[in-house]
Design a protein around this motif. Structure first.
Motif, PDB file in Angstrom:
ATOM      1  N   GLU A  24      -1.483 -28.617 -26.623  1.00  0.00           N
ATOM      2  CA  GLU A  24      -1.027 -30.013 -26.635  1.00  0.00           C
ATOM      3  C   GLU A  24      -0.838 -30.544 -25.223  1.00  0.00           C
TER       4      GLU A  24
ATOM      5  N   LYS B 111      -2.979 -36.880 -32.667  1.00  0.00           N
ATOM      6  CA  LYS B 111      -2.721 -38.200 -32.073  1.00  0.00           C
ATOM      7  C   LYS B 111      -3.388 -38.317 -30.704  1.00  0.00           C
TER       8      LYS B 111
ATOM      9  N   LYS C  64       0.747 -33.759 -32.974  1.00  0.00           N
ATOM     10  CA  LYS C  64       0.601 -34.506 -31.728  1.00  0.00           C
ATOM     11  C   LYS C  64      -0.808 -34.316 -31.176  1.00  0.00           C
TER      12      LYS C  64
END
Length: 292
Positions: A267, A105, A102
């Motif tokens: 994250e 991304k 993630k």
């Protein structure tokens, strides 16, 4: 929780921010068994085991303990079987079973036009170039690319491999002698990179700021003139000595942004930055849709 500066978000939106990805970003990737990519420490330990002579191995371990990574890597390369060393490089940096995380991304969605990385693996560029990434055009350039300056003037988004890629093992910058050879043989790269650092804000992600080439360039940029806008480094809270943090600011004009208390918070902090950037993009360009 990180207090992301409004000015940094604006620099990203205005495409005046370069993202610098270190090993900490690659380490967020996992394979189907949930195993993460090896850390630098794990790689160095495995590499040291390739050295057969016990006395030499002890000396290398001492270098690692003293933080002399480049010298240690040179010693490992000079004192182990070349085929075994190359096999270790392939198994460490060319394992396609590791899937982008993630974090990868989010970095993609931040949509910086220039991303610089010292990572040899291809995890991030695989995401950018795959259908899962998106429609934006990307090019991957090694430090030895002849058309580096021309590509910077194009509309293409660039992933710059400042130390090379596992695709070209012989061109990877890993040891002290390889650093020297790269600076001697490819001065144009460092000249253009210096200009990039002079005209953009850099956000370091997952980097220990131990790359000698990058730090020397930032020092040159700092000396070149007074700069009100700093660069930024996102680091885990409590891992950097306060005197080191002050030195980064004084010498390289880098402001440290601490997150934590664990690496698992990375994250969420980057997601917060993305939300801030996406909101600003919509405010400045009402016709755009948010990326989050």
């Amino acid at each position: 929780m990180v207090s992301w500066p409004d000015s940094l978000a604006r620099e990203i939106v205005k495409e005046r921010c370069v993202l610098f990805l270190g090993a900490g970003v690659s380490s967020t990737a996992t394979n189907d068994n949930g195993k993460r990519t090896p850390t630098w420490g794990e790689f160095l330990q495995r590499a040291t085991e390739l050295v057969g002579d016990t006395k030499t191995k002890k000396q290398i371990l001492r270098l690692l303990k003293d933080g002399k990574m480049l010298v240690a890597l040179q010693a490992i390369r000079d004192n182990c079987n070349a085929t075994e060393y190359r096999t270790l490089l392939d198994s460490t940096f060319n394992d396609n079973s590791y899937k982008p995380s993630k974090v990868h991304k989010i970095i993609y969605d931040l949509d910086a036009r220039i991303v610089i990385t010292t990572n040899f693996d291809k995890i991030y560029e695989r995401y950018c170039l795959a259908p899962a990434g998106g429609a934006a055009a990307y090019k991957v350039l090694n430090y030895n690319a002849q058309d580096f300056a021309d590509e910077l003037r194009s509309d293409t988004r660039l992933i710059i491999k400042a130390h090379g890629s596992i695709d070209q093992v012989s061109e990877m910058i890993f040891t002290r002698s390889q650093y020297h050879a790269a600076k001697r043989d490819h001065p144009h790269f460092y000249e253009v990179l210096r200009a990039v650092l002079l005209t953009n804000t850099v956000l370091f992600l997952g980097s220990g700021l131990e790359d000698p080439d990058m730090m020397l360039l930032l020092e040159d940029v700092r000396i070149a003139g007074r700069h009100e806008k700093p660069h930024y480094a996102l680091t885990l809270k409590g891992t950097k000595n306060r005197f080191l943090i002050k030195d980064w600011k004084d010498t390289y004009n880098i402001d440290v942004l601490e997150y934590g208390p664990t690496y698992g918070n990375l994250e969420g902090e980057l997601q917060t930055l993305l939300e801030k950037v996406s909101q600003l993009r919509v405010e400045l360009n009402p016709g755009l849709r948010s990326a989050v």
